[in-house]
Design a protein around this motif. Structure first.
Motif, PDB file in Angstrom:
ATOM      1  N   GLN A 378       0.827  -1.209   0.000  1.00  0.00           N
ATOM      2  CA  GLN A 378       0.000   0.000   0.000  1.00  0.00           C
ATOM      3  C   GLN A 378       0.865   1.266   0.000  1.00  0.00           C
ATOM      4  N   ILE A 407      -0.564  -6.074   0.499  1.00  0.00           N
ATOM      5  CA  ILE A 407      -0.269  -5.840   1.908  1.00  0.00           C
ATOM      6  C   ILE A 407      -0.613  -4.404   2.262  1.00  0.00           C
ATOM      7  N   GLY A 408      -1.368  -4.221   3.329  1.00  0.00           N
ATOM      8  CA  GLY A 408      -1.699  -2.868   3.751  1.00  0.00           C
ATOM      9  C   GLY A 408      -2.853  -2.840   4.735  1.00  0.00           C
ATOM     10  N   GLY A 409      -3.455  -1.685   4.904  1.00  0.00           N
ATOM     11  CA  GLY A 409      -4.469  -1.471   5.930  1.00  0.00           C
ATOM     12  C   GLY A 409      -5.896  -1.702   5.468  1.00  0.00           C
TER      13      GLY A 409
END
Lengths: 450, 450
Positions: A378, A407-409
């Motif tokens: 991200q 991959i990230g929030g």
């Protein structure tokens, strides 16, 4: 066997009005999930259940019966199977437990005698039922809202199968079928493979297996199936102690693990190392794609994940293509000067969904590239939702297998949910994306020589 | 080094008023995350930013400065580092990129000359900053709402680190610190290990590593740290091609993988096979528990998952205790007659949270049992939320490591979120729970002989 998946009419022997009872759960699941055939509850205690007329015995139903679901005490099951057979039912799904697994091998034998005499096949006993989404058939006492899709899940373990059923809903995994095998008194994995391999609604078969009855037949059916669609097996009881645990669980003979491995290898079965891996692979296979070759390319906006994926590729034998100078030039159009057009193609943290789209498009257009792995970390510049849209479109536009890791929030989590709903194989780590692609390539190459 | 984590005052050199700029994101993150010290924006263009008085240069600040965060074009960084040093700052966090990683080794050398001259240490350059939750310090341009906890995450990759930062929020992983290492011009993993091992707020250190500068020193610091708390490393560049990818990513020399393996083994470092595994392990270690011995017991309500966990235990060298007849009798109080008091202790699908509680309690009370693995398949009788409450209570009542795996639908997902928020190590598959326990036992035994 067709009556198991495509019955025109079902009798639920032991249907109940009492919420909490299995005979109630199964009937309501069948009705509420929207089964398209006719349903007849059977129970001498009631005149109707769920607005359906209820009959004292299966013999009283004024219609032909294809499938009987049996949910009555074990002692009464053999006779009920006989009656269902006499009525013309072709398969009986015996939910009831209290047979061989509870030390009553005699009762299971008696059940089989009736089945043979009345020419009816048995699924179970000691199972949670079966589900076949193309016909809106949910004859289980598990969750109601199974998501339709193309993965057929076969489980020898009831508790695990029913728990996974709920899990597939949360994880947005689409199923074509879910079959509980239990004691395998009659119908076993081989029978199901035989039927499922010709089922156009199923693109991959995932089996939780503790032991097989007839190894030779299983292998033969698995081989014939693997030519058409992948068969993934989670074989429990790999280790000495695991085998003991199997013996005390379902009474199956787990058998020598090396023998199983050789048999799987020979018949093209993909053996997953864990539950997670099995479903990861199935997600990619449910796209119905096949690798045309081994050349794989990684497109990433993060150097670190690119390295992790590269390591995973080498470890799992995924062949990373070395781009020619021409190909490098094409990729370079979608990266800043400090990007890398080698493989991994690093379009850098400055990439937006537009650069991702451009690089993916190059990979789709070039015949030399067979498989595409997209990795996303991200960033503020690349909107994960827009990237998800790019991926969905790309996936539809080509028959090359594509996987992604993101991959990230929170927003990445939303984008991943969106991808999962669209059937796009997306994973939370580069390693899991690579493992799935490795399984795809392995199966695609192997099926040619089976 | 203390000034890096516990500064009383910070200067943000290159702070900006423009949303979207890194100099803006970092300043607002520091302010909004609630840093408890004093903050001074530095930028000749402004009089104030975010209601804070802004200074033309760091030298104009009428206060002592412990830490300087630098976010200006690379060319201007060396001089700014010198000024911060002259002002008395002990550490400079150089966010700016455009140094060695962009072919400007000369600029990085110049930066180091200023640092040496003015006696100031450098974190970076080419990083996304650092976060230390006990002091509410979030000097990154990543997400604002990092969850406080006891895992220190050190990343040589910026994109991966910042993406993982968001991921930890979604996954409810609590962090003590998050440090981006970037080019490692000065401060490296070994320096951080030295500081973090004495940090009471950190219970486990997780490092994403591409290469180390000084292998001998890294090993020595890792060994000294591992005696106190676990060090988990994801070492990228394991394979030949992975090493090439590392070289083109951060310019590190990945080095022979076998050499790294031997060094890790000798210094007690736990090497994770994947990102997922590293965080799985860290979740358990963040409970601050230590195994007192190797005897492990599995308590399950599903035979199938019990077998899968048993296989995983054997494969990973987790020693399953063989219960004595006495112990079996104790377990039998919490299962129906067809349950199994052997290991796996199968309390069957009829178990409610009460039977789980009873069996877990036996395992906690018996000194011979050191480690407890609880497996749950969703059933109608055992409420996952109530089981989560049981697990949280049990975990607080003992210093024995406990892990759980839970499989099921929406309610299981809720229960798992609840457990994660409470810092209970829960996993979606039996294999991942076992892998974490295996790492716990390995580290606990190893630290005694380091």
């Amino acid at each position: 066997m067709d009556a198991l998946f495509n019955p025109r009419s079902i009798a639920v022997i032991g249907a109940s009005k009492t919420p909490g009872k299995i005979g109630h759960a199964i009937l309501t699941n069948i009705v509420k999930y929207g089964f398209r055939g006719r349903v007849y509850p059977v129970n001498p205690k009631y005149d109707e259940i769920e607005d359906l007329k209820c009959y004292p015995t299966v013999l009283d139903i004024p219609d032909e019966i294809d499938l009987a679901i049996i949910v009555i005490p074990a002692e009464q099951v053999p006779k009920a199977v006989g009656e269902a057979g006499a009525k013309g039912a072709k398969v009986a799904v015996v939910i009831s437990s209290g047979f061989k697994e509870a030390g009553r091998a005699d009762l299971e034998e008696s059940l089989l005698e009736y089945a043979r005499k009345y020419n009816i096949r048995i699924l179970g006993p000691n199972i949670f039922g079966l589900c076949y989404t193309p016909k809106r058939l949910n004859a289980t006492f598990g969750p109601q809202d199974v998501i339709p899709g193309s993965i057929a899940l076969v489980s020898q373990s009831g508790a695990l199968g029913i728990a996974l059923m709920g899990w597939t809903i949360v994880e947005k995994v689409g199923l074509s079928a879910l079959i509980s095998l239990g004691n395998k008194a009659d119908i076993d994995d081989a029978d199901l493979l035989e039927w499922l391999r010709d089922d156009p609604n199923t693109s991959v078969i995932l089996i939780y297996l503790e032991g097989v009855k007839d190894g030779r037949r299983f292998m033969e059916e698995a081989r014939k199936t693997s030519v058409k669609k992948p068969v993934i097996v989670i074989k429990a009881g790999k280790t000495r102690r695991g085998m003991q645990a199997v013996a005390s669980h379902t009474g199956s003979l787990a058998g020598m693990d090396s023998v199983y491995n050789a048999a799987f290898e020979q018949s093209g079965v993909l053996r997953a190392g864990s539950l997670e891996e099995a479903f990861d692979w199935a997600r990619l296979f449910s796209t119905k794609k096949v690798s045309k070759g081994e050349n794989t390319i990684i497109i990433t906006n993060g150097g670190g994940v690119g390295v992790l994926a590269t390591d995973a590729c080498e470890e799992l034998g995924v062949k990373l293509l070395d781009p020619t100078e021409d190909l490098k030039r094409e990729f370079m159009a979608y990266m800043p000067p400090f990007g890398s057009p080698r493989n991994p193609v690093d379009i850098t943290g400055q990439a937006t969904h537009v650069e991702f789209e451009g690089a993916i498009d190059v990979a789709i257009r070039k015949d030399i590239i067979n498989n595409i792995i997209v990795l996303y970390c991200q960033t503020a510049v690349a909107d994960p939702i827009k990237l998800a849209e790019v991926l969905i479109k790309a996936n539809k536009s080509t028959d090359k297998p594509i996987v992604a890791a993101m991959i990230g929030g929170e927003k990445v989590s939303e984008a991943m949910d969106m991808l999962k709903r669209e059937g796009f194989p997306v994973y939370p780590t580069p390693e899991r994306a690579v493992s799935s692609m490795a399984a795809m390539i392995k199966w695609s190459m192997k099926r040619r020589v089976l």
